[in-house]
Motif scaffolding. Structure first.
Motif, PDB file in Angstrom:
ATOM      1  N   LYS A   1       7.567  -1.455  20.032  1.00 48.79           N
ATOM      2  CA  LYS A   1       7.337  -1.133  18.619  1.00 48.79           C
ATOM      3  C   LYS A   1       6.203  -1.960  18.030  1.00 48.79           C
ATOM      4  CE  LYS A   1      11.656  -1.682  17.513  1.00 48.79           C
ATOM      5  NZ  LYS A   1      12.919  -1.832  16.784  1.00 48.79           N
ATOM      6  N   GLU A   2       6.058  -3.202  18.466  1.00 45.74           N
ATOM      7  CA  GLU A   2       5.027  -4.069  17.906  1.00 45.74           C
ATOM      8  C   GLU A   2       3.623  -3.520  18.159  1.00 45.74           C
ATOM      9  OE1 GLU A   2       8.785  -6.041  18.322  1.00 45.74           O
ATOM     10  OE2 GLU A   2       7.562  -5.155  19.907  1.00 45.74           O
ATOM     11  N   ASP A   3       3.380  -3.063  19.381  1.00 43.97           N
ATOM     12  CA  ASP A   3       2.058  -2.480  19.692  1.00 43.97           C
ATOM     13  C   ASP A   3       1.825  -1.190  18.915  1.00 43.97           C
ATOM     14  OD1 ASP A   3       1.544  -4.562  21.433  1.00 43.97           O
ATOM     15  OD2 ASP A   3       1.973  -3.393  23.246  1.00 43.97           O
ATOM     16  N   MET A   4       2.881  -0.397  18.777  1.00 44.00           N
ATOM     17  CA  MET A   4       2.778   0.851  18.014  1.00 44.00           C
ATOM     18  C   MET A   4       2.473   0.556  16.546  1.00 44.00           C
ATOM     19  SD  MET A   4       4.824   2.985  15.761  1.00 44.00           S
ATOM     20  CE  MET A   4       6.287   2.008  15.896  1.00 44.00           C
ATOM     21  N   GLU A   5       3.151  -0.434  15.975  1.00 46.33           N
ATOM     22  CA  GLU A   5       2.920  -0.794  14.577  1.00 46.33           C
ATOM     23  C   GLU A   5       1.498  -1.288  14.366  1.00 46.33           C
ATOM     24  OE1 GLU A   5       5.870  -3.575  13.246  1.00 46.33           O
ATOM     25  OE2 GLU A   5       7.506  -2.168  13.611  1.00 46.33           O
ATOM     26  N   GLU A   6       1.002  -2.123  15.271  1.00 43.39           N
ATOM     27  CA  GLU A   6      -0.363  -2.638  15.136  1.00 43.39           C
ATOM     28  C   GLU A   6      -1.380  -1.506  15.207  1.00 43.39           C
ATOM     29  OE1 GLU A   6      -3.569  -4.647  14.285  1.00 43.39           O
ATOM     30  OE2 GLU A   6      -1.554  -5.444  14.064  1.00 43.39           O
ATOM     31  N   ALA A   7      -1.161  -0.541  16.102  1.00 42.76           N
ATOM     32  CA  ALA A   7      -2.072   0.601  16.214  1.00 42.76           C
ATOM     33  C   ALA A   7      -2.057   1.434  14.941  1.00 42.76           C
ATOM     34  CB  ALA A   7      -1.701   1.456  17.421  1.00 42.76           C
ATOM     35  N   ALA A   8      -0.891   1.624  14.351  1.00 43.09           N
ATOM     36  CA  ALA A   8      -0.786   2.395  13.105  1.00 43.09           C
ATOM     37  C   ALA A   8      -1.515   1.686  11.970  1.00 43.09           C
ATOM     38  CB  ALA A   8       0.679   2.620  12.742  1.00 43.09           C
ATOM     39  N   LEU A   9      -1.305   0.385  11.857  1.00 38.25           N
ATOM     40  CA  LEU A   9      -1.974  -0.378  10.793  1.00 38.25           C
ATOM     41  C   LEU A   9      -3.486  -0.395  11.009  1.00 38.25           C
ATOM     42  CD1 LEU A   9       0.548  -3.327  10.484  1.00 38.25           C
ATOM     43  CD2 LEU A   9       0.130  -1.520   8.799  1.00 38.25           C
ATOM     44  N   GLU A  10      -3.914  -0.489  12.255  1.00 42.52           N
ATOM     45  CA  GLU A  10      -5.346  -0.459  12.550  1.00 42.52           C
ATOM     46  C   GLU A  10      -5.950   0.887  12.149  1.00 42.52           C
ATOM     47  OE1 GLU A  10      -8.425  -1.053  16.285  1.00 42.52           O
ATOM     48  OE2 GLU A  10      -6.279  -1.074  16.653  1.00 42.52           O
ATOM     49  N   TRP A  11      -5.236   1.980  12.432  1.00 43.51           N
ATOM     50  CA  TRP A  11      -5.746   3.299  12.050  1.00 43.51           C
ATOM     51  C   TRP A  11      -5.934   3.370  10.535  1.00 43.51           C
ATOM     52  CZ3 TRP A  11      -4.884   7.281   8.837  1.00 43.51           C
ATOM     53  CH2 TRP A  11      -5.648   8.414   9.048  1.00 43.51           C
TER      54      TRP A  11
ATOM     55  N   LYS B   1       9.368   4.957  25.263  1.00 42.25           N
ATOM     56  CA  LYS B   1       8.134   4.560  24.596  1.00 42.25           C
ATOM     57  C   LYS B   1       8.143   5.045  23.153  1.00 42.25           C
ATOM     58  CE  LYS B   1       5.574   4.583  28.891  1.00 42.25           C
ATOM     59  NZ  LYS B   1       4.567   5.263  29.681  1.00 42.25           N
ATOM     60  N   TRP B   2       7.164   4.556  22.381  1.00 43.64           N
ATOM     61  CA  TRP B   2       7.050   4.879  20.961  1.00 43.64           C
ATOM     62  C   TRP B   2       5.745   5.613  20.680  1.00 43.64           C
ATOM     63  CZ3 TRP B   2      10.945   3.996  17.604  1.00 43.64           C
ATOM     64  CH2 TRP B   2      11.944   3.107  18.001  1.00 43.64           C
ATOM     65  N   LYS B   3       5.773   6.483  19.664  1.00 46.54           N
ATOM     66  CA  LYS B   3       4.595   7.191  19.167  1.00 46.54           C
ATOM     67  C   LYS B   3       4.626   7.102  17.639  1.00 46.54           C
ATOM     68  CE  LYS B   3       3.397  10.979  21.257  1.00 46.54           C
ATOM     69  NZ  LYS B   3       2.413  11.155  22.256  1.00 46.54           N
ATOM     70  N   PHE B   4       3.494   7.462  16.983  1.00 47.26           N
ATOM     71  CA  PHE B   4       3.495   7.412  15.527  1.00 47.26           C
ATOM     72  C   PHE B   4       2.606   8.499  14.923  1.00 47.26           C
ATOM     73  CE2 PHE B   4      -0.256   4.836  16.413  1.00 47.26           C
ATOM     74  CZ  PHE B   4      -1.135   5.170  15.402  1.00 47.26           C
ATOM     75  N   MET B   5       2.880   8.765  13.653  1.00 46.77           N
ATOM     76  CA  MET B   5       2.079   9.660  12.826  1.00 46.77           C
ATOM     77  C   MET B   5       1.853   8.952  11.495  1.00 46.77           C
ATOM     78  SD  MET B   5       4.025  13.281  13.433  1.00 46.77           S
ATOM     79  CE  MET B   5       5.675  12.630  13.316  1.00 46.77           C
ATOM     80  N   VAL B   6       0.719   9.237  10.862  1.00 40.54           N
ATOM     81  CA  VAL B   6       0.409   8.663   9.554  1.00 40.54           C
ATOM     82  C   VAL B   6       0.275   9.809   8.556  1.00 40.54           C
ATOM     83  CG1 VAL B   6      -1.240   7.305   8.203  1.00 40.54           C
ATOM     84  CG2 VAL B   6      -0.806   6.713  10.602  1.00 40.54           C
TER      85      VAL B   6
ATOM     86  N   ASP C   1       0.850  -1.197   0.000  1.00 43.04           N
ATOM     87  CA  ASP C   1       0.000   0.000   0.000  1.00 43.04           C
ATOM     88  C   ASP C   1       0.883   1.244   0.000  1.00 43.04           C
ATOM     89  OD1 ASP C   1      -1.766   2.070   0.402  1.00 43.04           O
ATOM     90  OD2 ASP C   1      -2.750   1.172   2.129  1.00 43.04           O
ATOM     91  N   ASP C   2       0.942   1.927  -1.118  1.00 46.35           N
ATOM     92  CA  ASP C   2       1.752   3.143  -1.212  1.00 46.35           C
ATOM     93  C   ASP C   2       0.972   4.403  -0.882  1.00 46.35           C
ATOM     94  OD1 ASP C   2       4.057   1.786  -1.868  1.00 46.35           O
ATOM     95  OD2 ASP C   2       3.675   1.883  -4.026  1.00 46.35           O
ATOM     96  N   SER C   3      -0.267   4.261  -0.408  1.00 48.54           N
ATOM     97  CA  SER C   3      -1.108   5.421  -0.108  1.00 48.54           C
ATOM     98  C   SER C   3      -0.693   6.146   1.165  1.00 48.54           C
ATOM     99  CB  SER C   3      -2.568   5.003   0.065  1.00 48.54           C
ATOM    100  OG  SER C   3      -3.000   4.233  -1.013  1.00 48.54           O
ATOM    101  N   TYR C   4      -0.125   5.407   2.110  1.00 49.75           N
ATOM    102  CA  TYR C   4       0.190   5.969   3.421  1.00 49.75           C
ATOM    103  C   TYR C   4       1.609   5.631   3.828  1.00 49.75           C
ATOM    104  CZ  TYR C   4      -4.821   6.543   3.808  1.00 49.75           C
ATOM    105  OH  TYR C   4      -6.117   6.909   3.583  1.00 49.75           O
ATOM    106  N   ARG C   5       2.163   6.500   4.686  1.00 51.65           N
ATOM    107  CA  ARG C   5       3.456   6.269   5.321  1.00 51.65           C
ATOM    108  C   ARG C   5       3.249   6.387   6.821  1.00 51.65           C
ATOM    109  NH1 ARG C   5       4.424  10.575   1.883  1.00 51.65           N
ATOM    110  NH2 ARG C   5       4.857  12.059   3.525  1.00 51.65           N
ATOM    111  N   VAL C   6       4.110   5.762   7.572  1.00 54.39           N
ATOM    112  CA  VAL C   6       4.081   5.871   9.022  1.00 54.39           C
ATOM    113  C   VAL C   6       5.430   6.402   9.477  1.00 54.39           C
ATOM    114  CG1 VAL C   6       3.850   4.621  11.195  1.00 54.39           C
ATOM    115  CG2 VAL C   6       2.456   3.957   9.231  1.00 54.39           C
ATOM    116  N   GLU C   7       5.387   7.346  10.385  1.00 53.56           N
ATOM    117  CA  GLU C   7       6.609   7.865  10.986  1.00 53.56           C
ATOM    118  C   GLU C   7       6.561   7.535  12.469  1.00 53.56           C
ATOM    119  OE1 GLU C   7       8.806  12.145  11.749  1.00 53.56           O
ATOM    120  OE2 GLU C   7       7.422  11.938  10.054  1.00 53.56           O
TER     121      GLU C   7
END
Length: 76
Positions: A55-65, A33-38, A18-24
């Motif tokens: 990181k695993e929980d952060m990644e799952e939250a980003a993908l869920e969003w 701790k980790w945070k993210f932006m889409v 999926d090239d529509s979104y990026r995660v930082e």
């Protein structure tokens, strides 16, 4: 799955297939701790205010969003 960059692009990830979104990703000020932006190809679409212990929980939250956003389930 998120594919993270290497070297100076370590904090930037692409969603596999999926090239529509990026995660930082970034660390909190204390580095514990980790945070993210889409973002899309134009601008940031979402900045998450939660802090994740790993990181695993952060990644799952980003993908869920992203999944929810594509289905119109996220609040504006």
């Amino acid at each position: 799955m998120l594919n993270w960059g290497k070297g100076s692009a370590f904090m930037f990830g692409r969603i596999e297939g999926d090239d529509s979104y990026r995660v930082e990703r970034n660390r909190t000020a204390d580095g514990k701790k980790w945070k993210f932006m889409v973002s899309d190809n134009i601008t940031y679409r979402y900045v998450d205010d939660r802090e994740f212990h790993n990181k695993e929980d952060m990644e799952e939250a980003a993908l869920e969003w992203v999944r929810n956003h594509k289905q119109g389930k996220n609040k504006p």
